[in-house]
Scaffold this motif. Structure first.
Motif, short mmCIF file in Angstrom:
data_model
loop_
_atom_site.label_atom_id
_atom_site.label_comp_id
_atom_site.label_asym_id
_atom_site.label_seq_id
_atom_site.Cartn_x
_atom_site.Cartn_y
_atom_site.Cartn_z
N LEU A 190 4.37 -1.27 -2.24
CA LEU A 190 3.83 -2.57 -2.61
C LEU A 190 4.52 -3.69 -1.83
CD1 LEU A 190 1.90 -4.18 -4.38
CD2 LEU A 190 3.68 -4.24 -6.14
N ALA A 191 5.83 -3.59 -1.69
CA ALA A 191 6.57 -4.61 -0.94
C ALA A 191 6.08 -4.67 0.51
CB ALA A 191 8.06 -4.32 -0.99
N LYS A 192 5.84 -3.48 1.09
CA LYS A 192 5.38 -3.45 2.48
C LYS A 192 3.97 -4.00 2.59
CE LYS A 192 6.16 -2.71 6.72
NZ LYS A 192 7.18 -3.53 7.40
N ALA A 193 3.10 -3.66 1.64
CA ALA A 193 1.73 -4.17 1.67
C ALA A 193 1.71 -5.69 1.58
CB ALA A 193 0.92 -3.56 0.53
N GLN A 194 2.55 -6.26 0.73
CA GLN A 194 2.61 -7.72 0.60
C GLN A 194 3.11 -8.36 1.89
OE1 GLN A 194 4.79 -7.41 -3.37
NE2 GLN A 194 3.65 -9.30 -3.65
N ALA A 195 4.11 -7.73 2.51
CA ALA A 195 4.64 -8.27 3.76
C ALA A 195 3.58 -8.27 4.86
CB ALA A 195 5.86 -7.46 4.20
N ILE A 196 2.80 -7.20 4.95
CA ILE A 196 1.74 -7.11 5.96
C ILE A 196 0.69 -8.18 5.71
CG2 ILE A 196 -0.05 -5.63 6.94
CD1 ILE A 196 1.69 -3.22 6.03
N ALA A 197 0.31 -8.36 4.43
CA ALA A 197 -0.69 -9.37 4.09
C ALA A 197 -0.19 -10.77 4.42
CB ALA A 197 -1.05 -9.26 2.61
N ARG A 198 1.07 -11.04 4.14
CA ARG A 198 1.63 -12.35 4.46
C ARG A 198 1.63 -12.61 5.96
NH1 ARG A 198 5.24 -11.28 0.09
NH2 ARG A 198 6.74 -10.35 1.53
N ALA A 199 1.73 -11.52 6.74
CA ALA A 199 1.73 -11.67 8.20
C ALA A 199 0.34 -11.92 8.76
CB ALA A 199 2.33 -10.41 8.84
N LEU A 254 -0.07 -2.56 -10.85
CA LEU A 254 0.31 -3.16 -9.57
C LEU A 254 -0.29 -4.55 -9.41
CD1 LEU A 254 -0.10 0.01 -7.36
CD2 LEU A 254 2.04 -1.20 -7.76
N ARG A 255 -1.52 -4.72 -9.86
CA ARG A 255 -2.13 -6.05 -9.76
C ARG A 255 -1.35 -7.07 -10.59
NH1 ARG A 255 -8.70 -4.91 -10.21
NH2 ARG A 255 -8.98 -4.12 -8.08
N ASN A 256 -0.89 -6.65 -11.75
CA ASN A 256 -0.10 -7.56 -12.59
C ASN A 256 1.29 -7.80 -12.01
OD1 ASN A 256 -2.09 -7.94 -14.55
ND2 ASN A 256 -1.49 -6.09 -15.66
N ALA A 257 1.79 -6.84 -11.25
CA ALA A 257 3.14 -6.95 -10.70
C ALA A 257 3.22 -7.90 -9.53
CB ALA A 257 3.65 -5.57 -10.27
N VAL A 258 2.08 -8.19 -8.89
CA VAL A 258 2.07 -9.08 -7.72
C VAL A 258 2.09 -10.51 -8.23
CG1 VAL A 258 0.78 -9.82 -5.69
CG2 VAL A 258 0.85 -7.40 -6.31
N SER A 259 3.23 -11.18 -8.04
CA SER A 259 3.41 -12.52 -8.60
C SER A 259 2.72 -13.59 -7.77
CB SER A 259 4.91 -12.83 -8.73
OG SER A 259 5.54 -12.71 -7.47
N GLU A 260 2.65 -13.38 -6.46
CA GLU A 260 2.07 -14.42 -5.62
C GLU A 260 0.60 -14.11 -5.34
OE1 GLU A 260 3.33 -14.09 -1.37
OE2 GLU A 260 4.87 -12.80 -2.25
N HIS A 270 -2.33 -13.62 -2.94
CA HIS A 270 -2.61 -13.36 -1.51
C HIS A 270 -4.08 -13.62 -1.18
CE1 HIS A 270 1.32 -11.51 -0.66
NE2 HIS A 270 1.23 -11.01 -1.87
N GLY A 271 -4.85 -14.04 -2.19
CA GLY A 271 -6.26 -14.25 -1.94
C GLY A 271 -6.93 -12.95 -1.54
N ASP A 272 -7.77 -13.04 -0.53
CA ASP A 272 -8.52 -11.87 -0.07
C ASP A 272 -7.73 -11.02 0.92
OD1 ASP A 272 -10.99 -10.41 -0.13
OD2 ASP A 272 -11.36 -11.10 1.92
N SER A 273 -6.51 -11.44 1.23
CA SER A 273 -5.75 -10.72 2.27
C SER A 273 -5.07 -9.46 1.74
CB SER A 273 -4.70 -11.64 2.89
OG SER A 273 -3.79 -12.09 1.90
N LEU A 274 -4.96 -9.32 0.41
CA LEU A 274 -4.40 -8.10 -0.17
C LEU A 274 -5.31 -7.63 -1.29
CD1 LEU A 274 -2.18 -5.97 -0.48
CD2 LEU A 274 -0.98 -7.54 -2.01
N VAL A 275 -5.84 -6.43 -1.14
CA VAL A 275 -6.71 -5.82 -2.14
C VAL A 275 -6.00 -4.59 -2.69
CG1 VAL A 275 -8.90 -4.65 -2.57
CG2 VAL A 275 -8.82 -6.66 -1.05
N ILE A 276 -5.84 -4.52 -4.00
CA ILE A 276 -5.20 -3.38 -4.65
C ILE A 276 -6.26 -2.61 -5.42
CG2 ILE A 276 -3.47 -2.66 -6.34
CD1 ILE A 276 -1.90 -5.21 -5.69
N GLU A 277 -6.45 -1.34 -5.08
CA GLU A 277 -7.50 -0.53 -5.70
C GLU A 277 -7.03 0.92 -5.82
OE1 GLU A 277 -10.05 -0.44 -7.31
OE2 GLU A 277 -11.21 -2.28 -7.03
N ASN A 278 -7.68 1.65 -6.72
CA ASN A 278 -7.60 3.11 -6.67
C ASN A 278 -8.81 3.61 -5.90
OD1 ASN A 278 -9.31 2.32 -8.87
ND2 ASN A 278 -9.30 4.46 -9.56
N TYR A 279 -8.76 4.88 -5.49
CA TYR A 279 -9.78 5.35 -4.54
C TYR A 279 -11.20 5.16 -5.09
CZ TYR A 279 -12.50 8.21 -1.38
OH TYR A 279 -13.45 8.64 -0.48
#
Length: 543
Positions: free
Chosen positions: A238-247, A264-270, A272-281
């Motif tokens: 999750l930390a890596k996904a957020q970093a990539i989205a911020r970039a 995981l969706r609740n755990a993301v405090s900031e 990211h708009g549409d730049s980070l999508v959290i889903e199961n398959y």
């Protein structure tokens, strides 16, 4: 130990050497009381004598040369007269009443007299009485230097002066009650919530292995990361996904389990708009099929396993053929990779904006947590996996216990809390198991025992038994809703599979008799390794 005060030391020697062996002598008894206005006041009595035949005697000691001038007490210190700040007789009397109040509580006599005699005296070990005593002081209540030479007779005389109607000797039980009032035994029991809080602080620190993985991924766009249960795979992913989205890269974080996706969706405090999508398959397949107008749910029988493994992946690829790049992704970070089918990996190629030029493609997995795929595989382009060998979720004892289920050697980080040994209890039936689980949950939640919040506890039970799951554990509410659990509305009760990828401070797991040995060991490894600090296993003997 040696008594520092010379006057008290003299009195102690006389009492110990000349009183009968049955008399117990306590030195330096201290207590706290409240005044009528609620202010805390200190109390202190130099000696308490407990005589099973006679009763209780409280003795205040004043050493040195003293005199009473008719109004106040004065001490002669090398020719200088100094006022005493307290009348020793009033001090002894007040101390007696305070301590007797404590003793009454042991006898259940809050407003009644005790069934034995009690009194007080003042000892002047360095003086003799000279002159006329005021009406407020009786001669027999004084232990001066001469009286201390015959202290046994003097103490008997004091007891006779206070002899109370109905006095009787103290029984062995009564003596124990007096001792318990004077010197109650107590323990400072570590509360479970504080122990967990301390352990959690030590588990949160980034391990060297985790930092090494982050350093590797900073310079590598494709990688597989294999980690043991509790090695921090999900948090790192999750930390890596957020970093990539911020970039600036549109990033997909993909997992298998829907409750994990919600967490995981609740755990993301900031945001990211549409730049980070959290889903199961399957959530991803459903969302993209809806956007593309592909009728996923009409393409097969959802009761057929093939629908979820084959049909869903075909539908996902059809949807991606119809959708433009604005619906697709530059990067993908996968978690729970061991549960992805081979066709899923193939279908995920279509979600990239440019499959030949992926910004990042990382997959985190643990082959020992494979619950759904007979022969798990990963995309070959990810290469040989990097390792996360250290457990940093569980306490050392839980980590060792779980590793032994799958024949592994565990490695816990330096300084990891040892924690409590996992408890394993055996019961006869499933109904017995739920009763035992209820007892454990109540103990964990009670303020004077565990003191844990509902959201810190989960009960994991076989999915087939869901109709028998209780709505509450005594006065403790239970819930099947992960959302309500997160909001602290009840202790979660869920199946092992639904809880996969999540964790709780305290886990109670209910397990049925083993049928498929290898598969069952994996299931138990997955379920038990969800416990961060406390693990209680309830094994049912009868299916």
């Amino acid at each position: 130990s040696e008594i520092a005060n010379p006057g008290e030391r003299t009195v102690a020697r006389a009492l110990i050497e000349h009183l009968p062996n049955r008399v117990e002598v306590f030195h330096g008894f201290n207590w706290l009381t409240r005044s009528r206005t609620g202010t805390i006041q200190e109390g202190e009595c130099d000696f308490v004598l407990l005589d099973a035949e006679k009763g209780l005697l409280f003795v205040e000691v004043k050493g040195g040369s003293l005199l009473f001038d008719g109004r106040q007490w004065v001490r002669d210190v090398r020719g200088e007269l100094r006022l005493l700040n307290k009348d020793p007789f009033a001090q002894a009397q007040r101390g007696m009443h305070d301590i007797v109040g404590l003793v009454r509580s042991q006898f259940g006599r809050a407003g009644d007299n005790l069934p034995f005699t009690y009194g007080f005296a003042v000892a002047f070990p360095d003086c003799r009485i000279d002159g006329q005593l005021p009406p407020s002081i009786l001669r027999e209540l004084i232990l001066d230097a001469a009286s201390l030479r015959q202290v046994d007779a003097s103490v008997r005389r004091i007891f006779r002066s206070f002899n109370r109607a109905g006095h009787r000797a103290l029984s062995g039980r009564s003596v124990e009650s007096v001792r318990a009032a004077l010197f109650p035994k107590y323990q400072l029991i570590p509360v479970m919530w504080r122990k967990i809080e301390d352990q959690e602080e030590r588990l949160r620190r980034l391990t060297d292995a985790q930092q090494r993985i982050l350093d590797i991924l900073a310079n590598q766009t494709r990688a597989a990361i294999r980690g043991v249960a509790g090695s921090g795979k999900t948090i790192l992913a999750l930390a890596k996904a957020q970093a990539i989205a911020r970039a600036g890269a549109r990033t997909l974080f993909l997992c298998y389990n829907r409750p994990l996706k919600d967490w995981l969706r609740n755990a993301v405090s900031e945001s990211h708009g549409d730049s980070l999508v959290i889903e199961n398959y399957h959530g991803l397949a459903d969302a993209l099929c809806r956007q593309a107008g592909v009728p996923l749910w009409e393409m097969g029988d959802t009761g057929d396993k093939a629908f979820w493994t084959d049909v869903a992946s075909e539908a996902l690829m059809q949807a991606c053929e119809r959708l433009g790049p604005e619906h697709k992704f530059d990067a993908l970070v996968g978690d729970e990779g061991q549960d992805f089918h081979e066709l899923w990996w193939a279908s995920l190629e279509s979600v990239f904006r440019d499959p030949e030029d992926k910004a990042c493609y990382y997959v985190f997995y643990d082959p020992n947590q494979n619950l759904y795929v007979e022969r798990p595989c990963l995309p070959p382009e990810l290469g040989e996996p990097y390792e996360l060998p250290e457990n940093c979720r569980n306490t050392v004892r839980i980590a060792e216990h779980c590793a032994s289920l799958v024949g592994q050697q565990t490695r816990s980080r330096d300084g990891a809390p040892v924690g409590d040994e996992p408890e394993v209890v055996r019961v006869r039936t499933l109904a017995d198991a739920f009763r035992e689980a209820g007892r454990r949950v109540r103990n964990l939640c009670m303020p004077n025992l565990g003191g844990l919040r509902f959201s810190q506890i989960a009960v994991l039970a076989p999915g087939f038994s869901s109709n028998d799951w209780p709505a509450q554990f005594g006065a403790i509410p239970a819930t099947k809703s992960f959302e309500e659990w997160g909001e602290d509305k009840g202790v979660l009760i869920a199946s092992w599979h639904r809880f996969k990828g999540l964790e709780a401070d305290a886990i109670v797991t209910i397990e049925m008799p083993v049928r498929d040995g290898a598969r069952e060991r994996v299931n138990r490894y997955v379920a038990r390794s969800r416990a961060k600090h406390l693990l209680m296993v309830i094994e049912v003997r009868e299916a």
